[in-house]
Design an enzyme around this catalytic site. Structure first.
Site, mmCIF file in Angstrom:
data_model
loop_
_atom_site.group_PDB
_atom_site.id
_atom_site.type_symbol
_atom_site.label_atom_id
_atom_site.label_comp_id
_atom_site.label_asym_id
_atom_site.label_seq_id
_atom_site.Cartn_x
_atom_site.Cartn_y
_atom_site.Cartn_z
ATOM 1 C CE LYS A 13 -2.185 -1.043 3.901
ATOM 2 N NZ LYS A 13 -1.578 -2.346 4.247
ATOM 3 N NE ARG A 88 -4.375 -1.821 9.899
ATOM 4 C CZ ARG A 88 -3.293 -1.188 9.527
ATOM 5 N NH1 ARG A 88 -3.343 0.016 9.071
ATOM 6 N NH2 ARG A 88 -2.138 -1.786 9.591
ATOM 7 N NE ARG A 127 7.987 -3.223 5.577
ATOM 8 C CZ ARG A 127 6.761 -2.768 5.279
ATOM 9 N NH1 ARG A 127 6.381 -2.626 4.028
ATOM 10 N NH2 ARG A 127 5.912 -2.478 6.233
ATOM 11 N NE ARG A 162 6.977 -0.896 11.024
ATOM 12 C CZ ARG A 162 5.929 -0.756 10.207
ATOM 13 N NH1 ARG A 162 6.068 -0.109 9.064
ATOM 14 N NH2 ARG A 162 4.753 -1.234 10.515
ATOM 15 N NE ARG A 173 1.912 -5.124 11.331
ATOM 16 C CZ ARG A 173 2.922 -4.769 10.539
ATOM 17 N NH1 ARG A 173 4.112 -5.300 10.705
ATOM 18 N NH2 ARG A 173 2.737 -3.888 9.594
HETATM 19 P P1 AMP Z 1 0.847 -0.040 9.498
HETATM 20 O O1 AMP Z 1 2.139 0.672 9.367
HETATM 21 O O2 AMP Z 1 -0.244 0.518 8.619
HETATM 22 O O3 AMP Z 1 0.967 -1.545 9.335
HETATM 23 O O4 AMP Z 1 0.323 0.218 10.994
HETATM 24 C C1 AMP Z 1 1.091 -0.171 12.116
HETATM 25 C C2 AMP Z 1 0.180 -0.366 13.323
HETATM 26 O O5 AMP Z 1 -0.497 0.861 13.633
HETATM 27 C C3 AMP Z 1 -0.929 -1.393 13.141
HETATM 28 O O6 AMP Z 1 -0.485 -2.715 13.383
HETATM 29 C C4 AMP Z 1 -1.942 -0.923 14.184
HETATM 30 O O7 AMP Z 1 -1.536 -1.274 15.494
HETATM 31 C C5 AMP Z 1 -1.821 0.588 14.088
HETATM 32 N N1 AMP Z 1 -2.778 1.148 13.084
HETATM 33 C C6 AMP Z 1 -2.482 1.740 11.901
HETATM 34 N N2 AMP Z 1 -3.605 2.140 11.257
HETATM 35 C C7 AMP Z 1 -4.634 1.788 12.057
HETATM 36 C C8 AMP Z 1 -6.058 1.906 11.947
HETATM 37 N N3 AMP Z 1 -6.650 2.469 10.875
HETATM 38 N N4 AMP Z 1 -6.813 1.421 12.975
HETATM 39 C C9 AMP Z 1 -6.249 0.850 14.060
HETATM 40 N N5 AMP Z 1 -4.926 0.700 14.222
HETATM 41 C C10 AMP Z 1 -4.117 1.154 13.234
#
Ligand code: AMP
Length: 215
Positions: A13, A88, A127, A162, A173
């Protein structure tokens, strides 16, 4: 353009969003990046979000929604936006509909980047990310290692894995994604907004979006 980018963590994404911002000046809005910034800055929101993030769980909807309500009304979002990691959950999608209606904005499409789970697991465990918050260049130990191990080619900062990209956190996740986020594909299909992209190539996803939007 105004797009939602759907897809599991590691589906690409962020990469697709960056490629699209070069086309028409729409901004990438990544909830994950905003939250990581809040954690680094030690804000209230960051403190509340961190434990959920490290465990691979979702941050509660109320926190995300008030954060996004503000972000979508900032001036740079007027030109267009690429939502990366939001919504999400179904309640987030419903709240987004209400907010966009209030702001008088229509979505162009929700793009589902559909990549097989094995490809994602392999991508995410290999990654690496530049630790400099202003850079955040993405590397991959197999396909795109930094020229000097552990050092960012662009800014010279340390390149790290990370905390939420260990194998255990990634599996959590992906399970969270299947349970809470995958139902959004049906949601946007029913709305007549879904663009399905079953490919692991970000270039192909961008081409499909350009064809769909005629740009
Ligand atoms: P990402 O980098 O998009 O994978 O986001 C990292 C983490 O941030 C996720 O595993 C969630 O814990 C939190 N997060 C990001 N976006 C959301 C969302 N829209 N709703 C809830 N938690 C989120």
């Amino acid at each position: 353009m105004r797009l939602i980018l759907l897809g599991a963590p590691g589906a690409g994404k962020g990469t697709v969003a960056k490629m699209l911002t070069n086309l028409d000046g729409s901004v990438q809005i990544s909830t994950g990046d905003i939250l990581r910034g809040e954690v680094r800055a030690g804000t209230d929101l960051g403190r509340q979000a961190q434990a959920y993030m490290d465990a691979g769980d979702l941050v509660p909807d109320e926190l995300i929604l008030s954060m996004m309500e503000k972000r979508l009304q900032e001036p740079d979002a007027r030109q267009g936006f690429l939502l990366d990691g939001f919504p999400r959950t179904i309640p987030q999608a419903e709240a987004l509909e209400r907010l966009l209606e209030k702001l008088g904005i229509a979505l162009d499409a929700a793009v589902n980047i559909d990549v097989p789970r094995e490809v994602i697991l392999d991508r995410l465990t290999t990654r690496r990310t530049c630790s400099n918050p202003d850079c955040q260049e993405i590397y991959n130990v197999k396909t795109k290692p930094p020229k000097q191990e552990g050092v960012c080619d662009k800014c010279g900062s340390e390149v790290i894995q990370r905390a939420d990209e260990t194998e255990e956190a990634i599996k959590a996740r992906l399970d969270t994604y299947e349970e809470k986020t995958a139902p959004l594909v049906g949601f946007y299909e029913r709305e007549g907004k879904l663009l399905s992209c079953p490919t692991s190539s970000s270039e192909e996803v961008v081409s499909a979006i350009r064809r769909q939007l005629g740009i």
